[in-house]
Enzyme design. Structure first.
Site, PDB file in Angstrom:
ATOM      1  N   GLU A  46       0.827  -1.205   0.000  1.00 61.60           N
ATOM      2  CA  GLU A  46       0.000   0.000   0.000  1.00 61.60           C
ATOM      3  C   GLU A  46       0.864   1.259   0.000  1.00 61.60           C
ATOM      4  O   GLU A  46       0.555   2.229  -0.708  1.00 61.60           O
ATOM      5  CB  GLU A  46      -0.924   0.014   1.227  1.00 61.60           C
ATOM      6  CG  GLU A  46      -1.911  -1.130   1.252  1.00 61.60           C
ATOM      7  CD  GLU A  46      -1.432  -2.312   2.079  1.00 61.60           C
ATOM      8  OE1 GLU A  46      -2.242  -2.940   2.751  1.00 61.60           O
ATOM      9  OE2 GLU A  46      -0.209  -2.606   2.022  1.00 61.60           O
ATOM     10  N   CYS A  79      -0.674   0.737   7.401  1.00 64.38           N
ATOM     11  CA  CYS A  79      -1.197   1.001   6.052  1.00 64.38           C
ATOM     12  C   CYS A  79      -2.634   1.514   6.089  1.00 64.38           C
ATOM     13  O   CYS A  79      -3.039   2.295   5.224  1.00 64.38           O
ATOM     14  CB  CYS A  79      -1.106  -0.257   5.199  1.00 64.38           C
ATOM     15  SG  CYS A  79       0.596  -0.711   4.784  1.00 64.38           S
ATOM     16  N   ALA A 157      15.561 -42.135  -8.767  1.00 67.68           N
ATOM     17  CA  ALA A 157      16.999 -42.210  -9.061  1.00 67.68           C
ATOM     18  C   ALA A 157      17.301 -43.624  -9.545  1.00 67.68           C
ATOM     19  O   ALA A 157      16.504 -44.553  -9.375  1.00 67.68           O
ATOM     20  CB  ALA A 157      17.829 -41.885  -7.818  1.00 67.68           C
ATOM     21  N   SER A 163      20.673 -39.331 -10.047  1.00 68.22           N
ATOM     22  CA  SER A 163      19.381 -38.785 -10.480  1.00 68.22           C
ATOM     23  C   SER A 163      19.528 -37.637 -11.470  1.00 68.22           C
ATOM     24  O   SER A 163      18.539 -36.996 -11.812  1.00 68.22           O
ATOM     25  CB  SER A 163      18.586 -38.312  -9.263  1.00 68.22           C
ATOM     26  OG  SER A 163      19.273 -37.284  -8.579  1.00 68.22           O
ATOM     27  N   THR A 191      21.722 -37.054  -0.734  1.00 68.02           N
ATOM     28  CA  THR A 191      21.752 -36.207  -1.929  1.00 68.02           C
ATOM     29  C   THR A 191      22.983 -35.302  -1.913  1.00 68.02           C
ATOM     30  O   THR A 191      23.619 -35.082  -2.951  1.00 68.02           O
ATOM     31  CB  THR A 191      20.472 -35.359  -2.011  1.00 68.02           C
ATOM     32  OG1 THR A 191      19.355 -36.233  -2.166  1.00 68.02           O
ATOM     33  CG2 THR A 191      20.523 -34.391  -3.179  1.00 68.02           C
ATOM     34  N   ASP A 195      25.314 -35.893  -5.135  1.00 71.54           N
ATOM     35  CA  ASP A 195      25.184 -34.900  -6.199  1.00 71.54           C
ATOM     36  C   ASP A 195      25.925 -33.591  -5.946  1.00 71.54           C
ATOM     37  O   ASP A 195      26.092 -32.799  -6.879  1.00 71.54           O
ATOM     38  CB  ASP A 195      23.699 -34.564  -6.422  1.00 71.54           C
ATOM     39  CG  ASP A 195      22.895 -35.771  -6.883  1.00 71.54           C
ATOM     40  OD1 ASP A 195      23.511 -36.704  -7.441  1.00 71.54           O
ATOM     41  OD2 ASP A 195      21.669 -35.778  -6.690  1.00 71.54           O
ATOM     42  N   GLY A 248      16.663 -36.430  -0.946  1.00 75.12           N
ATOM     43  CA  GLY A 248      16.340 -37.472  -1.907  1.00 75.12           C
ATOM     44  C   GLY A 248      15.148 -38.281  -1.460  1.00 75.12           C
ATOM     45  O   GLY A 248      14.280 -37.799  -0.731  1.00 75.12           O
TER      46      GLY A 248
END
Length: 313
Positions: A46, A79, A157, A163, A191, A195, A248
């Site tokens: 606002e 506001c 995966a 994966s 994971t 990865d 994962g």
């Protein structure tokens, strides 16, 4: 109100602990001011829209996705007071503010100033837009989105844990857009080891919107700059209202078993993996418990892949 909702979407994932709100000020059939909550929560929508409208706000209508706040703050005025001082004639809000400091008081203050104030227009869309803020208020934790990239046979995966990549470029780009709309992103230790994910946002113009990274593990220390939680229930203490889980399989199953997933993003690729890794035990005692839990809210094609979005039923 549709324009206000679109403006609110610009700030999603960047305004916690405040909600991302949109505001449009219109007069004589013309938009004279637009605003949305800025990063960090201030200025409010606002205030931004009124600053743009200037004197044109007098006798105008303000459309705002959340009831204007009524409480004083060291970061800025209420506001509701700003709208009253600007001389707007009408305020239309999508959703009443559940914050006890405002909850109805903003609309009441506007009415006391002689302003026609109404609430409830496109309320459902406003609730979806402010899911993080509302979940934090009601449940005391972030709103959780679980992202799953699946093969046609349900694999997340290969058997050895790899994966990258199940889905194609378009689906991965959409997932990066989702990252940009979250405060936090979480993976498990498996994971992280398999990865070494960057968990950043690799979309031109949105690189600065990467969420804070979180590791779920009781034994592995989070890398430098990461946050860490021992178990899914610990997410209540994380600094943010929107949490995305990317991996994962064991991590996904843990959050599902704990009943802490509010939204599913299921990216399905037209491939078969065979001896793949799938989700583990999510706590179902019989098949009947699996039904009626999820409601599909969106479905779209992304290149050769398909995305389905589900919310809690």
């Amino acid at each position: 109100m549709g324009a206000a909702l679109a403006l609110a979407a610009r700030g999603v994932g960047r305004t916690a602990p405040n909600p991302s709100v949109g505001c449009v000020i219109a007069k004589d059939g013309r938009v004279v001011g637009r605003g949305w909550t800025q990063p960090g929560g201030r200025p409010h929508a606002e205030a931004m829209a009124l600053a743009q409208a200037g004197d044109a706000a007098r006798s105008a209508t303000a459309y705002v996705t959340l009831e204007p706040c009524a409480h004083e703050s060291a970061r800025g005025p209420a506001c509701a007071d700003l709208l009253a001082a600007a001389g707007v004639a009408r305020v239309v809000a999508a959703l009443r503010d559940p914050d006890p400091r405002t909850d109805g008081a903003g609309l009441a203050r506007l009415a006391a100033a002689g302003i026609d104030s109404r609430c409830g227009l496109r309320e459902g869309e406003a609730r979806a837009s402010m899911a993080g803020f509302l979940t934090r208020r009601v449940l005391g934790r972030p709103h959780v989105t679980l992202k799953l990239a699946l093969s046609l046979d349900g694999g997340v995966a290969m058997g050895d844990g790899r994966s990258q990549w199940i889905t194609g470029a378009e689906a991965r780009a959409h997932a990066h857009l989702e990252r940009a709309r979250h405060d936090l992103i979480l993976v498990g230790a498996g994971t992280l080891a398999a990865d070494a994910p960057r968990l950043d946002v690799r979309l031109q113009g949105l690189e600065d919107r990467a969420p804070r990274r979180v590791l779920l593990s009781r034994t592995v220390r989070p890398p430098e700059g990461w946050l860490g939680v021992d178990r899914p229930g610990d997410i209540a203490d994380l600094p943010g209202d929107l949490l995305m889980i990317e991996g994962g399989a064991a991590t996904a199953a843990a959050f599902l078993a704990a009943g802490l997933v509010d939204r599913l993003l299921v990216y399905r690729a037209p491939i078969l993996i065979g001896a793949a890794r799938t989700l583990g035990d999510i706590g179902l005692r019989d098949l009947g418990q699996a039904h009626g839990r999820w409601r599909r809210t969106d479905r779209r094609t992304l290149g050769v892949d398909t995305l389905e979005v589900y919310g809690r039923a």
